[in-house]
Design an enzyme around this catalytic site. Structure first.
Site, PDB file in Angstrom:
ATOM      1  N   CYS A 220       0.844  -1.195   0.000  1.00 48.28           N
ATOM      2  CA  CYS A 220       0.000   0.000   0.000  1.00 48.28           C
ATOM      3  C   CYS A 220       0.881   1.247   0.000  1.00 48.28           C
ATOM      4  O   CYS A 220       0.685   2.179  -0.781  1.00 48.28           O
ATOM      5  CB  CYS A 220      -0.919  -0.028   1.222  1.00 48.28           C
ATOM      6  SG  CYS A 220      -2.084   1.333   1.288  1.00 48.28           S
TER       7      CYS A 220
ATOM      8  N   CYS B  44      -1.011   8.394   7.446  1.00 51.41           N
ATOM      9  CA  CYS B  44      -2.350   8.076   6.946  1.00 51.41           C
ATOM     10  C   CYS B  44      -3.259   7.652   8.116  1.00 51.41           C
ATOM     11  O   CYS B  44      -2.798   7.005   9.070  1.00 51.41           O
ATOM     12  CB  CYS B  44      -2.274   6.942   5.943  1.00 51.41           C
ATOM     13  SG  CYS B  44      -1.390   7.366   4.447  1.00 51.41           S
TER      14      CYS B  44
ATOM     15  N   CYS C 281       7.736   3.816   5.656  1.00 51.46           N
ATOM     16  CA  CYS C 281       6.807   3.563   4.558  1.00 51.46           C
ATOM     17  C   CYS C 281       7.515   3.102   3.292  1.00 51.46           C
ATOM     18  O   CYS C 281       6.882   2.737   2.331  1.00 51.46           O
ATOM     19  CB  CYS C 281       5.985   4.814   4.262  1.00 51.46           C
ATOM     20  SG  CYS C 281       6.996   6.215   3.802  1.00 51.46           S
TER      21      CYS C 281
HETATM   22  S1  SF4 Z   1       0.539   4.587   5.714  1.00 49.47           S
HETATM   23 FE1  SF4 Z   1      -0.888   5.127   4.041  1.00 49.47          FE
HETATM   24  S2  SF4 Z   1       0.046   4.297   2.257  1.00 49.47           S
HETATM   25 FE2  SF4 Z   1       1.028   3.278   4.012  1.00 49.47          FE
HETATM   26  S3  SF4 Z   1      -0.198   1.413   4.412  1.00 49.47           S
HETATM   27 FE3  SF4 Z   1      -1.097   3.023   5.627  1.00 49.47          FE
HETATM   28  S4  SF4 Z   1      -2.736   3.842   4.312  1.00 49.47           S
HETATM   29 FE4  SF4 Z   1      -1.364   2.727   2.994  1.00 49.47          FE
END
Ligand code: SF4
Length: 426
Positions: A129, A211, A237
């Site tokens: 993601c 997020c 991330c």
């Molecule tokens: S931080 Fe944002 S991009 Fe990363 S897994 Fe969570 S929702 Fe998805």
């Protein structure tokens, strides 16, 4: 306090890593603004951007940016998963600091459709993601620059504990961390001293804000980033992969051997390997025979996967489940084996599969046009001459067909009046 150091090493310079070490030595004691000024005015000049999450501490770095140059490009990764408060905070800070070049980078809609059609990939596969929502959009921009500036700090996590001011990435870019040596108290003191607006969620206990689905409130005494991906063995991330080499990056691939949409790109999929578990694999082309023997497990597997159709596979047996897969790979084991063409036509024409249909195996330049007319829209290419032909657009063209597809191709041997009828419909 910035040293007047005209240090602008060319990219790919063998001495560049030594230069980075020297810079870290010289700027070890410098304050954040001096480091930033050195980076954008001397080291990287117009070849740099700022990357900001517009999170709890972002105002500090962005205030320094405004001090140095309000027109510097500031990238905000709009993943589509942010808190509404964060989106409003982008506007607030931008106006407060007078930043004139804030750019919102969004994921490719095709990637979202392909890998995360339900928007729940963060739950089942957060690395992937992050990859499609953050790493891919950022990489596309950073690829055009000599370096970028981050707001990371040593105190945030154990993994960032030795973060330097200047880093050299594996692709020979310079990453600048002006706040590397800032502590929690320094950040708060800076915010107060400069009257910076707080992120609206900070007062509610969010100490590091990303997020919404992956951010929770942090308890007193916890690491500021403990609220990110809580409960998962995930700290970053992926956009800071170079420094934190242990971060999983499952969608990324180093070899760009997938030709798709007119360019060679990194292939997010990998081939099936002996010992793989059909219930848990991800980004893997599962052979049709394995799928049929483990249909329930594969259908319950939450990760994006592909299907590999061998010459002997019966497409009819797979038709009802094709839509489950993000990619269908058609195997061409040898130049003289044409069964893959028939499989591709069944997948695309009869069963209306609208996603990626790729050719794998013995994919050679003379076959590409024939494969395309059967609906194949991606090619895994290892043959050097074929690769060059695709890159330069010099492919073999075919005008006469023994087995025409669609309504526009004229079969060899058809009677003239039929050829005329076909050509009039074109
Ligand atoms: S931080 Fe944002 S991009 Fe990363 S897994 Fe969570 S929702 Fe998805």
């Amino acid at each position: 306090m910035a040293a007047n150091l005209a240090f602008a090493p060319p990219k790919k310079d063998k001495l560049r890593s030594l230069g980075i070490m020297a810079l870290n030595g010289m700027f070890d004691e410098m304050d954040g603004v001096s480091v930033l000024r050195q980076a954008v005015e001397e080291l990287l000049k117009n070849d740099v951007a700022i990357v900001s999450s517009f999170g709890a501490d972002s105002a500090v770095l962005l205030h320094m940016v405004a001090e140095v140059d309000k027109t510097l490009p500031v990238y905000f990764l709009e993943t589509g998963k942010h808190f509404p408060e964060t989106l409003r905070y982008v506007e607030t800070l931008q106006a407060h600091l007078g930043l004139s070049n804030v750019r919102w980078l969004r994921p490719d809609p095709k990637d979202l459709l392909r890998f995360d059609p339900n928007g729940d990939l963060w739950e089942t596969d957060p690395d992937s993601c992050c990859h499609i929502r953050k790493t891919e959009p950022l990489d596309a921009e950073i690829a055009q620059l000599g370096g970028w500036v981050t707001g990371r700090k040593r105190y945030q996590t154990a993994e960032r504990g030795v973060l330097p001011h200047f880093e050299l990435t594996s692709d020979d870019r310079i990453k600048v961390n002006p706040l590397a040596y800032f502590g929690d108290a320094d950040v708060n003191a800076y915010k107060i001293a400069h009257g910076l607006p707080e992120h609206p969620l900070f007062a509610k206990g969010y100490k590091s804000i990303g997020c919404a689905p992956c951010t929770t409130i942090v308890a007193e005494g916890e690491d500021p980033r403990a609220g990110r991906w809580r409960g998962l063995n995930k700290k970053e991330c992926g956009i800071h992969f170079d420094f934190n080499g242990a971060i999983a990056k499952p969608v990324a691939a180093m070899d760009k051997n997938l030709f798709k949409d007119g360019a060679f790109i990194a292939d997010p999929f990998r081939p099936w390997e002996e010992g793989d578990d059909p219930a848990t694999v991800r980004y893997t082309h599962i052979p049709a025979a394995v799928f049929l023997a483990n249909r329930d497990a594969v259908l319950a597997n939450p990760h994006p996967n592909g299907l590999l159709i061998a010459p002997a596979s019966k497409v009819e047996d797979l038709a009802a489940d094709l839509a489950r897969f993000a990619s269908v790979a058609i195997s061409f084991p040898g130049f003289t084996d044409g069964r893959g063409y028939s499989s591709a036509r069944l997948v695309v024409e009869r069963y209306k599969f609208g996603g990626e249909v790729r050719a794998v195996g013995d994919v050679l330049m003379d076959q590409i046009t024939l494969m395309q007319r059967c609906g194949i829209n991606a090619f895994v290419v290892t043959h050097a001459a074929t690769r060059t032909a695709l890159e330069t657009g010099h492919l073999t063209t075919v005008n006469l067909f023994y087995q025409p597809v669609g309504t526009t191709e004229v079969p060899v041997g058809t009677r003239p009046f039929l050829r005329k009828a076909v050509s009039e419909t074109v």
